[in-house]
Design an enzyme around this catalytic site. Structure first.
Site, PDB file in Angstrom:
ATOM      1  N   HIS A 512     -42.811  -8.858 -10.612  1.00  0.00           N
ATOM      2  CA  HIS A 512     -43.812 -10.535  -9.879  1.00  0.00           C
ATOM      3  C   HIS A 512     -44.574 -11.796 -11.170  1.00  0.00           C
ATOM      4  O   HIS A 512     -45.939 -10.872 -10.732  1.00  0.00           O
ATOM      5  CB  HIS A 512     -44.210 -10.238  -8.688  1.00  0.00           C
ATOM      6  CG  HIS A 512     -43.153  -9.267  -8.213  1.00  0.00           C
ATOM      7  ND1 HIS A 512     -44.120  -8.924  -6.629  1.00  0.00           N
ATOM      8  CD2 HIS A 512     -42.120  -9.276  -7.727  1.00  0.00           C
ATOM      9  CE1 HIS A 512     -43.051  -7.702  -6.419  1.00  0.00           C
ATOM     10  NE2 HIS A 512     -41.895  -8.366  -6.917  1.00  0.00           N
ATOM     11  N   ASN A 513     -44.353 -12.001 -12.616  1.00  0.00           N
ATOM     12  CA  ASN A 513     -45.017 -12.682 -12.805  1.00  0.00           C
ATOM     13  C   ASN A 513     -45.080 -14.034 -12.627  1.00  0.00           C
ATOM     14  O   ASN A 513     -44.239 -14.361 -12.005  1.00  0.00           O
ATOM     15  CB  ASN A 513     -44.394 -12.697 -14.290  1.00  0.00           C
ATOM     16  CG  ASN A 513     -43.610 -11.205 -14.946  1.00  0.00           C
ATOM     17  OD1 ASN A 513     -44.859 -11.067 -16.095  1.00  0.00           O
ATOM     18  ND2 ASN A 513     -42.728 -10.536 -14.802  1.00  0.00           N
TER      19      ASN A 513
END
Length: 585
Positions: A512-513
């Site tokens: 989850h960047n």
């Protein structure tokens, strides 16, 4: 360079956001071309049940993910260090090929809290000025505006779950903290197993309100609004990091492509990498993109609309390579492209039993139970030293044999005793995990590396990131709450997995960047406006979690999809009638 015939819309990347946008804009009658740098992938050819659960091939040998032999990024914890290339994916796993990361996601399908979209104004009003260096801001769009688009994604995917807030009325058995839903989930929750039942019992003992995790792993046969058919999940547990061979996990392949690929006004070009966004002499209008195929042939693709639909890190890099917007400089605070890079902060407690079998191999990516009392601003943060939070959950996503080796406290980290402990506890352990937010700080950012280049001679993206004081205080708090629950789950012992030390880019944590092409209310605080339209180039739109100004304590896919539907609606109803800025600066 060969110049190709023009199209109405060119999409860069073809995962969830590319497929949604292509479906919406072809329905509007536009000629849409998607350019994907990876290969074509479909369920019967690439993820049949006979080969989908191949842990060695897909995860450990990274065949499911972006090839970092051709393009990767460089990483450092702070600006005093020299960034080095990530030659093997570890902490996160960018997707590549048709479907993108949506092929190998877990299917945990959360909505953000209403207050998550107003993180700056909400927290400032309640707690006063934000800490020095924290750069969170409001999205410029509200939960209520996105709700119909969240609902569309729920129905597209056949999400299973239990509503906790139905049109403003709190419903027993669901998440009482969620924003109001306009409709119940289209499918019931997944079947809970021993571990979830122990978690639910323990949480209730603490006065918490547990509920089933929202799941894109199908709980019964389902036909979505496009007519695509999905099958019920078999609980084989090869969801996270794997493609689904059973048509049981919602992905672009299972929900949209059966319809989209038949449309005469849609074209997909695979194994072509977009190198730049081209603009006219004013610099204010995109004229298309340039791209290169595997044989090294270069093309100019003219288009009236350019929409970036690649992984967030790739979208930010392409903006930088194309000279659109000023790259953020943490030393001066100038520039916006690359600003507010955020990640996610995880914490956990492991539970070990003597005579109870958790049978973790019977799982699914979104088989779990959760509590949300410690997420967002669902609790009073006064005196805690942080804002934000995370949900705490017990998921059984599968005990894949190479990857899963929980061992009790005091076990050696290698050798015969370690092997014996892994074997003894493989079937009798489980994890209570916290999925924490990541608040933006001025020091965490993306830019172009001055040294390292990709296979085409272009600078790699450079990531500068470390956990912040907010992250560490939040992780300690969430870890203690997870441990409270774990200790009541009836196990022999509990092992606390603390978040300490600097961020390490190698052990897997989450993909989850976020951030780098953030949305906001003015050109002075954001790269794109509330409709994900570039302030600088109005016929350029940017999708994906890169537009998040900070990351909430949830998995991002549902919000990414809702924002894509929201942007597509604005393009169809406003932009096409009157091309130009949708928000006046």
């Amino acid at each position: 360079m060969k110049k190709l015939p023009p199209v109405d819309v060119v999409l860069v990347g073809f995962g969830w956001t590319g497929a949604i946008m292509a479906q919406e804009l072809t329905d509007a009658g536009l000629q849409v071309l998607a350019i994907e740098r990876g290969a074509w992938r479909d369920t019967p050819t690439h993820f049949p049940p006979t080969t989908a659960p191949d842990e060695l091939r897909w995860y450990w040998r990274k065949e499911m993910f972006q090839s970092n032999a051709r393009d990767t990024l460089t990483f450092r914890n702070n600006r005093d260090q020299v960034a080095r290339p990530m030659r093997r994916w570890g902490s996160f796993l960018p997707g590549e090929g048709v479907g993108g990361g949506g092929v190998h996601w877990n299917g945990q399908t959360w909505r953000f809290l209403p207050s998550d979209f107003a993180a700056q104004s909400h927290n400032t009003a309640r707690y006063g000025a934000l800490p020095e260096g924290m750069t969170v801001q409001d999205y410029g769009v509200t939960y209520d505006e996105l709700e119909p688009h969240y609902d569309r994604f729920d129905k597209l995917c056949g999400i299973g779950g239990k509503a906790g807030n139905l049109r403003g009325e709190i419903v027993e058995g669901g998440n009482p903290f969620e924003g109001p839903r306009s409709a119940e989930y289209p499918n019931p929750p997944m079947h809970m197993t021993f571990s979830q039942n122990q978690f639910i019992h323990a949480a209730r003992q603490l006065g918490l309100k547990p509920f089933p995790g929202p799941s894109a792993n199908l709980t019964r046969p389902y036909v979505n609004p496009l007519g695509a058919q999905l099958a019920p999940c078999s609980y084989c547990g090869f969801c996270e990091k794997y493609g689904c061979g059973n048509y049981s996990k919602a992905s672009a392949q299972t929900t949209i492509l059966p319809v989209l690929m038949r449309k005469p006004n849609f074209t997909l070009k695979v194994q072509n990498e977009v190198l730049s966004i081209t603009r006219d002499n004013t610099g204010r209008r995109a004229t298309g993109v340039t791209h290169i195929d595997l044989d090294g042939n270069r093309y100019e693709q003219p288009a009236e609309l350019v929409i970036l639909c690649a992984y967030p890190l790739s979208n930010a890099r392409l903006m930088m390579l194309s000279g659109i917007g000023e790259v953020y400089n943490p030393a001066t605070g100038e520039g916006l492209v690359g600003k507010n890079y955020c990640y996610q902060v995880m914490a956990a407690a492991q539970v070990f039993y003597d005579d109870k079998f958790t049978n973790g191999f019977v799982g699914a990516g979104a088989l779990g139970a959760a509590v949300d009392e410690y997420n967002g601003d669902n609790f009073d943060h006064t005196g805690l030293g942080f804002i934000g939070g995370g949900y705490i959950a017990n998921w059984t996503t599968n005990a894949r044999p190479i990857e899963t080796h929980r061992t009790p406290e005091g076990t050696p980290t290698w050798g015969s005793q370690w092997k014996a402990a892994v074997a003894d506890n493989f079937l009798t352990s489980t994890t209570v995990g916290a999925h924490g937010a990541s608040m933006a700080y001025a020091t965490n950012a993306l830019d172009l590396d001055p040294t390292y280049k990709d296979a085409y001679g272009q600078p790699l993206l450079r990531m500068t990131y470390d956990f912040t004081p907010n992250d560490r205080a939040m992780a300690r708090f969430l870890s203690a709450r997870a441990t409270d629950i774990a200790r009541l789950m009836g196990g022999r012992e509990v092992k606390v997995v603390l978040r300490d030390g600097p961020y390490d880019s190698m052990p897997y944590q989450t993909t989850h960047n976020t951030g780098g092409t953030i949305m906001g209310t003015t050109p002075a605080n954001s790269v794109v406006n509330r409709y994900l339209q570039s302030w600088d180039v109005p016929n350029l739109f940017v999708m994906g979690a890169g537009v998040f100004p900070q990351n909430a304590g949830y998995n991002p896919t549902a919000t990414v999809a809702a924002l894509t539907f929201w942007a597509a609606a604005a393009i169809r109803s406003q932009y096409l009638r009157n091309p130009g800025p949708l928000v006046q600066a």
